[in-house]
Motif scaffolding. Sequence first.
Motif, PDB file in Angstrom:
ATOM      1  N   ARG A  75       0.883  -1.158   0.000  1.00 34.22           N
ATOM      2  CA  ARG A  75       0.000   0.000   0.000  1.00 34.22           C
ATOM      3  C   ARG A  75       0.923   1.211   0.000  1.00 34.22           C
ATOM      4  O   ARG A  75       1.813   1.320   0.836  1.00 34.22           O
ATOM      5  N   GLY A  80       1.226  -6.465   7.332  1.00 35.75           N
ATOM      6  CA  GLY A  80       0.749  -5.477   8.306  1.00 35.75           C
ATOM      7  C   GLY A  80       1.877  -4.926   9.170  1.00 35.75           C
ATOM      8  O   GLY A  80       2.871  -5.611   9.422  1.00 35.75           O
ATOM      9  N   VAL A  81       1.706  -3.695   9.637  1.00 34.33           N
ATOM     10  CA  VAL A  81       2.767  -2.975  10.350  1.00 34.33           C
ATOM     11  C   VAL A  81       3.316  -3.763  11.538  1.00 34.33           C
ATOM     12  O   VAL A  81       4.523  -3.855  11.749  1.00 34.33           O
ATOM     13  N   MET A  82       2.407  -4.316  12.327  1.00 38.69           N
ATOM     14  CA  MET A  82       2.813  -4.989  13.554  1.00 38.69           C
ATOM     15  C   MET A  82       3.754  -6.159  13.245  1.00 38.69           C
ATOM     16  O   MET A  82       4.837  -6.266  13.806  1.00 38.69           O
ATOM     17  N   LYS A  83       3.330  -7.025  12.324  1.00 39.76           N
ATOM     18  CA  LYS A  83       4.138  -8.208  11.997  1.00 39.76           C
ATOM     19  C   LYS A  83       5.412  -7.820  11.250  1.00 39.76           C
ATOM     20  O   LYS A  83       6.456  -8.448  11.420  1.00 39.76           O
ATOM     21  N   ALA A 123       5.902   2.510   7.457  1.00 40.01           N
ATOM     22  CA  ALA A 123       5.227   2.630   8.761  1.00 40.01           C
ATOM     23  C   ALA A 123       6.012   1.877   9.827  1.00 40.01           C
ATOM     24  O   ALA A 123       6.265   2.397  10.915  1.00 40.01           O
ATOM     25  N   ASP A 146       9.264   3.478  10.733  1.00 43.30           N
ATOM     26  CA  ASP A 146       9.094   4.575  11.687  1.00 43.30           C
ATOM     27  C   ASP A 146       8.979   4.057  13.122  1.00 43.30           C
ATOM     28  O   ASP A 146       9.597   4.603  14.033  1.00 43.30           O
ATOM     29  N   ARG A 149      -2.524   2.200  27.223  1.00 38.73           N
ATOM     30  CA  ARG A 149      -2.251   1.763  25.850  1.00 38.73           C
ATOM     31  C   ARG A 149      -2.491   2.827  24.795  1.00 38.73           C
ATOM     32  O   ARG A 149      -2.237   2.625  23.619  1.00 38.73           O
ATOM     33  N   GLN A 150      -2.989   3.979  25.208  1.00 39.59           N
ATOM     34  CA  GLN A 150      -3.295   5.015  24.221  1.00 39.59           C
ATOM     35  C   GLN A 150      -2.021   5.690  23.705  1.00 39.59           C
ATOM     36  O   GLN A 150      -1.294   6.302  24.490  1.00 39.59           O
ATOM     37  N   PRO A 151      -1.758   5.611  22.405  1.00 37.61           N
ATOM     38  CA  PRO A 151      -0.569   6.277  21.869  1.00 37.61           C
ATOM     39  C   PRO A 151      -0.664   7.793  22.018  1.00 37.61           C
ATOM     40  O   PRO A 151      -1.741   8.374  21.881  1.00 37.61           O
ATOM     41  N   ARG A 187       0.839  11.036  20.282  1.00 36.95           N
ATOM     42  CA  ARG A 187       1.497  11.226  18.988  1.00 36.95           C
ATOM     43  C   ARG A 187       2.110  12.611  18.820  1.00 36.95           C
ATOM     44  O   ARG A 187       1.887  13.492  19.643  1.00 36.95           O
ATOM     45  N   PHE A 231       2.820   3.491  18.703  1.00 36.45           N
ATOM     46  CA  PHE A 231       2.827   2.288  19.515  1.00 36.45           C
ATOM     47  C   PHE A 231       4.091   1.507  19.175  1.00 36.45           C
ATOM     48  O   PHE A 231       4.454   1.405  18.012  1.00 36.45           O
ATOM     49  N   PRO A 273       5.572  -1.918  18.806  1.00 36.74           N
ATOM     50  CA  PRO A 273       5.206  -3.335  18.794  1.00 36.74           C
ATOM     51  C   PRO A 273       6.162  -4.220  19.590  1.00 36.74           C
ATOM     52  O   PRO A 273       5.722  -5.189  20.212  1.00 36.74           O
TER      53      PRO A 273
END
Lengths: 367, 122
Positions: free
Chosen positions: A22, A38-41, A223, A226, A292-294, A296, A317, A319
């Motif tokens: 993307r 996906g960003v996390m993985k 992403a 970063d 847990r709230q980022p 920014r 966040f 990971p």
Amino acid sequence: MTGQDSLKTLPLGDLHQKAGARFGGFAGWSMPITYPLGVMKEHLHARQKAGLFDISHMRLFVLSGQDAEVALAKSCPLDPAGIELARSRYTFLLNPDAGIIDDLIVTRLGADRFMIVANAGNAAVDEAELMARAKGLDAKIEPLDRVFFALQGPAAEAALVHAGVDTGDLVFMQGIEPRENWFMSRSGYTGEDGFEVALPGADARSLVEKLLADDDVEWIGLAARDSLRLEAGLCLHGQDITPETTPVEAGLLWAIPKPLREGGPFVGAEALAAAIATGPARKRVGLKAEGRQPVRAGAQIKDADGEPAGEVTSGGFGPSAGHPVAMGYVRADLAAPGTQLFAEIRGNRIGISVARLPFTPHRYRRG
Amino acid sequence: MAKTCFTEDHEWIRLDGDIATVGITDYAQEQLGDLVFVDLPEKGKALAKGDTAVVVESVKSASDVYAPCDGEITEVNEALSSDPALVNSAATGDGWLWKMRLSDASQLDGLMDADAYAKHIA
């Protein structure tokens, strides 16, 4: 804002498309932001195995000529004569106020040749500045047309070797020209061991295909790049460091040799010495939010009395950390790790404390 | 099975009796990527159509979720506090965001049905 149409496309753009990337605009380029993983993985993959990042938007310059050292000494707070062959240094282009125009990696390739790696968004300004500072000297600044990628993570070295690239005995912050028109350094911007390789398009295509055939290697988008660099406590130019911040406030004085902190031939030397003598009014720090709230970039930070204390310059966040991670600037008297502050987000008061950087330990190969 | 309606901003809403359940579509969760936090509203909060009701945060960014209709929040999905990724795994099921009592159920008529929404995202 520039439209998607006016964005430059990466030389290997078709490979990213095929991989299901993307895309999004960044520094004038259409860049792969995430892939189907996906960003996390993607983030975790780079920490656990090997992540492949297309960083061809970044700019490489060769500085060469009899006066290359002199030109470099006038350009950056560096002692070029003290840089050994194949050694890389993190440094800056400063403006006369000692504000950071860009952060650079400079590598000695020969007696009178250096490689300079600059950020995409600043490449044109950097080139003009380097030219101006080398004016009248026997020094040439030549932008290179290369594909540039980073392979980061514990499996990076093995993956490169399997793909037929000898990584030699390079250690962190060393760079060489392993083949004609290639540049390879043991560096990156994730906190992991890894390499950055610049090479001609045709070579890049076949090497990338070989690397991707390795089960340990996955494409990683901007992403995750970063979140990786933020966890590693590394500054993003334009966000955490800008022409309005000095290396003193940014906590980056370690990158400037001690004798040059009192003066030198580089632009910004006087202002830098003055800034050091005065001491910073604000400092860059790590920030860890409760819950847990980022929190920014742009979030305002207040002290315990509700007085302005600073601002978040990067946040999201983490990971690998498993919690929100951020960095920003706070008043110097509030910069000690553990200092309790808070951020206001959508009317909620989020506790945030000054944290030591990095959030995840660096795993560079120091030899 | 109650009919599900969709907004152009990728919310879904399903009315059962006089209470509607709201969430984001599977397409939306896929666009957002891995969610790490859902900022849930207070029960009892009054919403006008188009108000920001919830903010969902991915690793990378925060996105607003809007109220598809006027009404009052009767329940929020507390499970999302500990497991925001439920929205990714079950956007139209266990990953619902809030329930609301609609003040004017006829507002649903202005929303898209499943076929129209499928065309909208195609």
